[in-house]
Scaffold this active site. Structure first.
Site, PDB file in Angstrom:
ATOM      1  N   LYS A 103      -1.711   3.302  -7.874  1.00 13.86           N
ATOM      2  CA  LYS A 103      -0.586   3.340  -8.903  1.00 13.86           C
ATOM      3  C   LYS A 103      -1.331   2.978 -10.089  1.00 13.86           C
ATOM      4  O   LYS A 103      -0.848   3.944 -11.174  1.00 13.86           O
ATOM      5  CB  LYS A 103       0.148   2.061  -8.556  1.00 13.86           C
TER       6      LYS A 103
ATOM      7  N   GLN B  47       3.929  -6.251  -6.396  1.00 14.74           N
ATOM      8  CA  GLN B  47       3.469  -5.552  -4.891  1.00 14.74           C
ATOM      9  C   GLN B  47       3.907  -6.402  -3.962  1.00 14.74           C
ATOM     10  O   GLN B  47       3.569  -7.687  -3.779  1.00 14.74           O
ATOM     11  CB  GLN B  47       1.763  -5.386  -4.908  1.00 14.74           C
TER      12      GLN B  47
ATOM     13  N   ASP C 106      10.853  -1.451  -9.538  1.00 12.29           N
ATOM     14  CA  ASP C 106      11.016  -1.212  -8.258  1.00 12.29           C
ATOM     15  C   ASP C 106      12.431  -1.127  -7.844  1.00 12.29           C
ATOM     16  O   ASP C 106      12.706  -0.927  -6.877  1.00 12.29           O
ATOM     17  CB  ASP C 106      10.233  -2.279  -7.644  1.00 12.29           C
TER      18      ASP C 106
END
Ligand code: NDP
Length: 296
Positions: free
Chosen positions: A55, A99, A122
């Site tokens: 990422k 994460q 997200d």
């Protein structure tokens, strides 16, 4: 017999990143705006470490600011939440990603709830889930967004098609179903308690598998000519028994590809289908968040 057309998620993701790189350059030039993404990694999970590194690399390659915070698994929850709040207040950061999965000692829902919904790239905050469910502009979870981009590119207008989604997680199954509904599909959601799943799947014009069970969907579950989106990423022993004995593995989806490719009209392979779209869509969400925050 003709085989299904492979939907090339890697090529699509490459071209999406190319477009985003140009857009980021224009935002810098015309508005002095550099979109910034902060990723928080808690603990030492090896797969998460690889995702987070990728990422960061891809964010920088697009010309954006990339910041990674690595915390030990023993970090108190309050410290993690304080970091999220500091990033909420940081004007150089437009996207915050924690994460997942977090180590067991953390309350993931509480951590996600601490993220400013405007920076929730997200798309997991309840505000964004609610906006998506009510057809309002939301930050949409990346894998569902990527799956939809591939579907629309492959099929064009999805109106009236029957989509069956196997899996009802907040991360994948539910948001994909919402997006399919927005695209005027007739949507059926299936899960571990669904009866006669194979017969249900055989009714699908679009079959989305987001289960986490290697090759569960067999060729004879698929309606001839249907479009199959395989979200699953499962690590199984290598085909070659000698390699498997050495502990070597390979990645397969939730669909038995070798069978499905003989029946479906179009299908995403694993790897190389939905997987590459996830980070590309994370970058897209970061650009979207930066533009909305800057009112561009
Ligand atoms: P979850 O474990 O959160 O959800 C799995 C879903 O599958 C649940 O709704 C579960 O039903 C359902 N399910 C499990 N077993 C069966 C069964 N035998 N029959 C029917 N339904 C079943 O997984 P995620 O949604 O997070 O992920 C799904 C897959 O997608 C995984 O392989 C994951 O690795 C992959 N993934 C891929 C990403 C990518 O970048 N391409 C990103 C995220 C995930 P129930 O609710 O009843 O338990």
């Amino acid at each position: 017999m003709t085989e299904a057309q492979r939907i090339d998620g890697k090529a699509f993701a490459d071209s999406l990143r190319g477009r985003l790189t140009q857009e980021v350059a224009a935002l810098k030039r015309d508005h002095g705006l550099t979109p910034g993404l902060a990723v928080i990694l808690v603990g030492e999970d090896p797969a998460s470490q690889i995702y987070v590194r990728n990422k960061g690399l891809q964010t920088e390659a697009c010309g954006m600011l990339s910041v990674t915070h690595r915390l030990s698994a023993t970090t108190p929850q309050a410290e993690l939440v304080a970091l999220v709040e500091a990033l909420n207040a940081d004007a150089t950061i437009h996207g915050i990603l924690v994460q997942l999965p977090l180590p067991d000692s953390f309350d993931s829902d509480a951590v996600i709830a601490a993220i400013d919904p405007a920076k929730d790239v997200d798309g997991l905050h309840v505000v964004n889930a609610g906006l998506l469910a009510t057809n309002q502009p939301a930050l949409t979870p990346c894998t569902p967004l990527g799956s939809m981009l591939l579907l629309k590119d492959a099929l064009g207008d999805l109106t009236g098609l029957h989509a069956v989604v196997i899996g009802r997680s907040n991360l994948v199954g539910k948001p994909i179903a919402q997006l399919l509904l927005q695209a005027n599909c007739t949507v059926t959601m299936a899960h571990s308690r669904t009866r006669d799943l194979a017969a249900l799947c055989r009714q699908a014009d679009i079959l989305v598998a987001a289960v986490g069970r290697p090759e569960m969907v067999r060729g004879d579950w698929i309606k001839p000519g249907a479009t199959v989106i395989d979200v699953g990423i499962n690590r199984v022993p290598a085909r070659d028994p000698a390699l498997a004995a050495e502990g070597k593995t390979r990645v397969v989806g939730d669909v038995a590809f070798d069978e499905a490719v003989k029946v479906a009209g179009q299908i995403t392979p694993v790897p190389g289908g939905v997987g590459p779209m996830t980070i590309a869509c994370l970058l897209q969400n970061t650009v979207t968040a930066a533009k909305r925050i800057a009112k561009i």
